[in-house]
Scaffold this motif. Structure first.
Motif: not given
Length: 454
Positions: A378-382
């Motif tokens: 989630t963090g990387a994709a955001l």
């Protein structure tokens, strides 16, 4: 923590035949899926001039081309939405299952573009349907890069994460070269009249069998040892987006900062340069595509080497060097590429591509290393997709618009220089993540030196 790390190490014993088979299968599955995903995405960029003729009102070629590039840019609006959706899915149900869904959506969207009626058949509905399918492509692409980075970085042996994600990144870039060469080959074989009439559909329709092969390979994978450990210990995040926005805002902002430079530079080379060489330098489509494909082949060859170097020297040193090199080489690169002829077009693009490699090799792996295991996807994709929405998808449109606005062929180079200088700020603050544990529960596990970015 110690028990969990031991479990993961047992599951990734690269000294055993079974461990090596798992590793090779993971690398092959992610890389094959990456190839299909980004082949689908690349075809539109390389077909922009023919799409402009078929899907926009006739009579104003410049407006039609800008419209086509604007649709390319609009695609990136859905990338953060796709990133958040697939990122949360990947943190909840696993990396592998999410990557299967992503590839299916991209394959269907691309195939349907190849079947769309054109403007002369259905009028304004043609660009509308084209835009909707491109938005689906963008939604799909929003989960691919970060998902692949998370998957491979969680499988890779310690000290090899940059190398592994670099190999995967090669298969994200190689499709751009393959797509360019395919279009050149079809155009040469069919002739301009046939290719521009219906032959342009063929590269889009090839997406269907490509996607089936990629799905077959991905569905044979096991999920990562890190995610399986989270499941066994009941530490899978239930609300990963809320956790990221509450506890990892700094990491998201740092990722946006470094990925923005990568986004502009990559889509300048992979998507805008062919348009630039045709519409500004007035090279033939064949020369533009051939020179660009060779530059991208160089990117694909060098990025695993840059990833390996980053494993040894650290992420900060590599990305800082790449950013400064872009500042120095952007103008000479455009000057040489715009001097005319195949050879100079290749040399000019290489002057921008080689510094880009050092930047991209870090972004490819650091996006996964910046975040702890439970919220990594989630963090990387955001962060990654916000950067690409703001700066990647808009790069071809901004480049072309700046040339028209200023009547200066070097305007896109100055835009790249400004972005490279601005990126030095987050690069300075970036933690050195090359040695961090991929199973850490949160970023308080980082050492003070790692957190400070020294």
């Amino acid at each position: 923590m110690k028990a969990n790390e031991s479990t993961v190490s047992a599951n990734t014993d690269f000294g055993t035949p079974q461990g090596r088979r798992m590793a090779i299968r993971a690398l092959a599955g992610v890389s094959a899926g990456n190839f299909v995903e980004w082949y689908d995405f690349a075809i539109y960029a390389y077909s922009s001039t023919v799409i402009a003729r078929h899907f926009f009102p006739p009579g104003n070629d410049t407006a039609a081309l800008l419209g086509t590039l604007a649709v390319f840019g609009l695609t990136f609006i859905t990338r953060p939405l796709g990133g958040v959706f697939f990122g949360q899915l990947g943190d909840r149900i696993g990396r592998r299952n999410t990557l299967v869904v992503i590839l299916t959506l991209m394959g269907v969207s691309t195939t349907l573009i190849g079947l769309l009626p054109t403007y002369d058949k259905i009028g304004i509905a043609a660009p509308i349907l084209l835009t909707l399918l491109r938005l689906c492509q963008g939604f799909s692409a929003g989960g691919e890069s970060s998902g692949g980075a998370a998957f491979l970085s969680e499988y890779a042996p310690r000290g090899r994460r940059g190398t592994w994600t670099g190999l995967s990144n090669s298969t994200q870039t190689l499709p751009f070269a393959v797509a360019a060469l395919l279009i050149v080959g079809l155009n040469t074989w069919m002739g301009d009249a046939v290719y521009n009439g219906w032959g342009w559909r063929v590269p889009f329709l090839i997406a269907a069998p490509f996607a089936l092969v990629g799905l077959f390979l991905r569905m044979r994978l096991d999920d990562t040892p890190v995610f399986r450990s989270l499941e066994r210990t009941n530490k899978v995040a239930h609300t990963p987006l809320r956790e990221v926005l509450t506890n990892y805002r700094r990491e998201v902002l740092l990722l946006i900062g470094i990925a923005s430079l990568n986004a502009v530079a990559f889509y300048t080379v992979s998507s805008y340069f062919t348009t630039y060489l045709q519409s500004v330098v007035h090279l033939s489509a064949t020369t533009a595509l051939a020179s660009n494909s060779l530059a991208l082949l160089a990117y694909s060859l060098f990025i695993p080497l840059a990833g390996r170097l980053g494993d040894r020297l650290g992420r900060k040193r590599m990305i800082g060097t790449g950013a400064l090199a872009l500042v120095v080489l952007a103008v000479p690169g455009y000057l040489i590429a715009g001097s005319g002829g195949l050879g100079l077009a290749i040399v000019g693009q290489l002057l921008i591509t080689l510094p880009l490699v050092t930047v991209a090799s870090v972004v490819a792996v650091a996006q996964a290393e910046l975040f702890p295991a439970a919220v990594r996807y989630t963090g990387a994709a955001l962060g990654y997709n916000i950067a690409y929405a703001l700066f990647g998808g808009t790069a071809p449109f901004v480049g072309q618009y700046l040339v028209l606005l200023t009547d200066n062929k070097l305007a896109p180079a100055f835009y790249l220089i400004v972005l490279a200088l601005l990126a030095l700020i987050p690069i300075k603050a970036l933690p050195e993540t090359s040695k961090v544990s991929m199973l850490r529960p949160d970023n308080t596990m980082l050492t003070p030196k790692e957190r400070s970015g020294r």
